[in-house]
Design a protein around this motif. Structure first.
Motif, PDB file in Angstrom:
ATOM      1  N   MET A   1       6.174  -5.001   4.534  1.00 30.30           N
ATOM      2  CA  MET A   1       6.114  -5.440   3.144  1.00 30.30           C
ATOM      3  C   MET A   1       6.085  -4.249   2.189  1.00 30.30           C
ATOM      4  N   THR A   2       5.399  -3.200   2.580  1.00 24.21           N
ATOM      5  CA  THR A   2       5.263  -2.016   1.737  1.00 24.21           C
ATOM      6  C   THR A   2       6.553  -1.212   1.658  1.00 24.21           C
ATOM      7  N   THR A   3       7.245  -1.080   2.779  1.00 21.93           N
ATOM      8  CA  THR A   3       8.373  -0.155   2.858  1.00 21.93           C
ATOM      9  C   THR A   3       9.722  -0.832   3.044  1.00 21.93           C
TER      10      THR A   3
ATOM     11  N   ARG B   1       6.612   7.180   3.178  1.00 20.66           N
ATOM     12  CA  ARG B   1       6.353   7.480   1.770  1.00 20.66           C
ATOM     13  C   ARG B   1       7.656   7.437   0.966  1.00 20.66           C
ATOM     14  N   GLU B   2       8.722   7.966   1.551  1.00 16.17           N
ATOM     15  CA  GLU B   2      10.024   7.910   0.882  1.00 16.17           C
ATOM     16  C   GLU B   2      10.443   6.461   0.648  1.00 16.17           C
ATOM     17  N   PHE B   3      10.299   5.632   1.679  1.00 17.13           N
ATOM     18  CA  PHE B   3      10.694   4.233   1.538  1.00 17.13           C
ATOM     19  C   PHE B   3       9.764   3.489   0.590  1.00 17.13           C
ATOM     20  N   ALA B   4       8.484   3.855   0.558  1.00 18.50           N
ATOM     21  CA  ALA B   4       7.549   3.243  -0.389  1.00 18.50           C
ATOM     22  C   ALA B   4       7.942   3.571  -1.826  1.00 18.50           C
ATOM     23  N   LEU B   5       8.365   4.814  -2.052  1.00 21.09           N
ATOM     24  CA  LEU B   5       8.804   5.212  -3.387  1.00 21.09           C
ATOM     25  C   LEU B   5       9.994   4.378  -3.854  1.00 21.09           C
ATOM     26  N   ARG B   6      10.898   4.084  -2.925  1.00 17.56           N
ATOM     27  CA  ARG B   6      12.054   3.265  -3.275  1.00 17.56           C
ATOM     28  C   ARG B   6      11.672   1.794  -3.445  1.00 17.56           C
ATOM     29  N   SER B   7      10.661   1.357  -2.715  1.00 15.32           N
ATOM     30  CA  SER B   7      10.288  -0.052  -2.737  1.00 15.32           C
ATOM     31  C   SER B   7       9.603  -0.467  -4.024  1.00 15.32           C
ATOM     32  N   ARG B   8       8.766   0.398  -4.580  1.00 18.68           N
ATOM     33  CA  ARG B   8       7.923  -0.018  -5.705  1.00 18.68           C
ATOM     34  C   ARG B   8       8.729  -0.544  -6.886  1.00 18.68           C
ATOM     35  N   PRO B   9       9.721   0.178  -7.404  1.00 19.57           N
ATOM     36  CA  PRO B   9      10.472  -0.364  -8.549  1.00 19.57           C
ATOM     37  C   PRO B   9      11.246  -1.632  -8.194  1.00 19.57           C
TER      38      PRO B   9
ATOM     39  N   CYS C   1       0.844  -1.209   0.000  1.00 19.74           N
ATOM     40  CA  CYS C   1       0.000   0.000   0.000  1.00 19.74           C
ATOM     41  C   CYS C   1       0.877   1.255   0.000  1.00 19.74           C
ATOM     42  N   PHE C   2       1.492   1.535  -1.136  1.00 25.70           N
ATOM     43  CA  PHE C   2       2.420   2.655  -1.252  1.00 25.70           C
ATOM     44  C   PHE C   2       1.732   4.014  -1.088  1.00 25.70           C
ATOM     45  N   THR C   3       0.584   4.179  -1.714  1.00 27.96           N
ATOM     46  CA  THR C   3      -0.071   5.485  -1.760  1.00 27.96           C
ATOM     47  C   THR C   3      -0.469   6.020  -0.391  1.00 27.96           C
ATOM     48  N   PRO C   4      -0.986   5.195   0.544  1.00 31.38           N
ATOM     49  CA  PRO C   4      -1.445   5.736   1.831  1.00 31.38           C
ATOM     50  C   PRO C   4      -0.336   6.109   2.808  1.00 31.38           C
ATOM     51  N   GLN C   5       0.929   6.053   2.393  1.00 34.38           N
ATOM     52  CA  GLN C   5       2.015   6.351   3.326  1.00 34.38           C
ATOM     53  C   GLN C   5       2.344   7.844   3.336  1.00 34.38           C
ATOM     54  N   SER C   6       2.939   8.273   4.449  1.00 38.00           N
ATOM     55  CA  SER C   6       3.361   9.671   4.575  1.00 38.00           C
ATOM     56  C   SER C   6       4.698   9.725   5.292  1.00 38.00           C
ATOM     57  N   GLY C   7       5.379  10.861   5.211  1.00 39.88           N
ATOM     58  CA  GLY C   7       6.649  11.035   5.897  1.00 39.88           C
ATOM     59  C   GLY C   7       7.705  10.080   5.368  1.00 39.88           C
ATOM     60  N   PRO C   8       8.598   9.594   6.266  1.00 45.92           N
ATOM     61  CA  PRO C   8       9.635   8.648   5.825  1.00 45.92           C
ATOM     62  C   PRO C   8       9.056   7.395   5.171  1.00 45.92           C
TER      63      PRO C   8
END
Length: 389
Positions: A361-363, A59-67, A50-57
């Protein structure tokens, strides 16, 4: 005594993420775990990234995780669904939260070129996508950048991929002490240039003072896998109004306070269970249903049947089906702390890392990439991450 550039203690998704990041940099890596196989929080979850519902750090880690997850679909054979998430709104205050997030995120996404982070749906659009009971939806949203994996296959697939690249896995091997340059185990010492301790809630077994300092305890949860007899498959993981109280991007919005007050007032028994009503569907058509939350330095192994009854009743009402047939029940356990993450260096060359709010799992892959590249200062060679959107 064997020697590695990086020794990772713990083979959950956070530990495996560090092994991946270190391996990508050409470092020799060993992963040590006291268990015989991966069986903790990294398999006892929804498989919802669930990358989109994250905020703060987060969200940064979610952005790195997706690719990185998309790369693992291609390189490691990890089953993946690029379906996004459907968020169901059954009340105007739930729809208000979704509208606020859509307005905040705007028309462009930081995840890639294409759809925005939040695409609002009216009641008809939601009902056309989800096999709901009549009159359930007032609206909803699609979060197109979220992904889904099978939690029973994803971590094991990553571990097998790492092993094929030369990462040394040592299961059924307990770590009894960690010191700079040395990991002492029940099968002998290992020399380590850098040690990553990624043991989730068991951080209090090796570093109890740090766990107490950061308020890290165990969070237990109740989950089910059911045959719900839905009239149509779910097109994506499904979140509900209860989910909007759990993830930072939603819960920080002004409308979330109003939503929380109503849910706690109208459904005190569900609020007492600390509910996150959500669903993911596996390849065989079964639904993962959950979940509740309870915390302590230890969590009882005895699960109250009332929690399962509530989850089954909610599922029946939401989808307009008879009582789902239970295929499996289980208890998840993960680290819960005052902050979303633990990143600490108690001694030179020793790092403690954990996701401490149930979003490993997300981050986790992005968290590991951050620690290896920034905290440990291991530069990455020329490398193109596959599957970038």
């Amino acid at each position: 005594m064997t020697s590695f550039d990086v020794v990772v203690v713990g083979s959950g998704i956070v530990g495996l993420g560090h092994a991946l990041a270190a391996s990508d940099r050409g470092l020799s890596v060993a992963v040590v775990d006291r268990a015989a196989a991966i069986g903790g929080a990294s398999v006892r979850n929804f498989g919802h990234l669930c990358f989109t519902p994250q905020s703060g750090p987060a969200r940064e880690f979610a952005l790195r995780s997706r690719p990185l997850w998309l790369r693992l679909e291609a390189d490691a054979g990890v089953w993946m669904r690029e379906s996004g998430t459907v968020v169901l709104a059954r009340h105007d205050d739930e729809l208000a939260v979704l509208r606020e997030l859509a307005a905040q995120r705007g028309a462009e996404s930081v995840f890639g070129v294409g759809e925005p982070d939040v695409v609002l749906f009216d009641a008809t659009e939601v009902s056309e996508r989800l096999p709901l009971a009549d009159g359930t939806a007032v609206g909803g949203a699609h979060l197109p950048w979220d992904l889904q994996v099978n939690p029973r296959q994803a971590a094991a697939g990553l571990a097998a991929y790492l092993a094929s690249r030369g990462v040394d896995f040592r299961y059924r091997t307990a770590v009894t002490a960690v010191r700079p340059g040395r990991v002492t185990t029940t099968r002998g010492p290992i020399h380590a240039g850098t040690v990553i301790v990624a043991v989730n809630h068991d951080i209090d077994q090796l570093y109890p003072k740090i766990a107490e300092r950061d308020g890290i305890v165990r969070c237990g949860l109740d989950m089910l896998r059911v045959d719900a007899g839905l009239r149509a498959p779910l097109p994506a993981p499904v979140l509900t109004g209860w989910s909007l109280l759990r993830y930072g991007a939603f819960s920080s919005l002004p409308a979330a306070a109003t939503l929380g007050e109503r849910l706690r007032r109208e459904y005190p028994l569900l609020a007492e269970l600390d509910l996150n009503q959500m669903y993911t569907q596996l390849q065989d058509g079964s639904l993962i249903v959950g979940d509740t939350h309870y915390r302590g330095a230890s969590v009882s192994v005895f699960q109250n049947e009332n929690a399962f009854e509530q989850l089954l009743q909610l599922t029946s009402e939401l989808f307009g089906v008879r009582r789902p047939r239970v295929l499996e029940r289980w208890q998840g356990v993960y680290a819960s702390g005052r902050a979303d993450f633990l990143i600490d260096q108690p001694e030179p060359g020793v790092y403690l890392v954990a996701a401490t709010t149930g979003i490993g799992m997300t981050t986790g892959l992005g968290l590991a990439e951050h620690v290896i590249s920034t905290v440990c200062n291991f530069a990455i060679p020329s490398l193109t991450l596959k599957g970038t959107p």
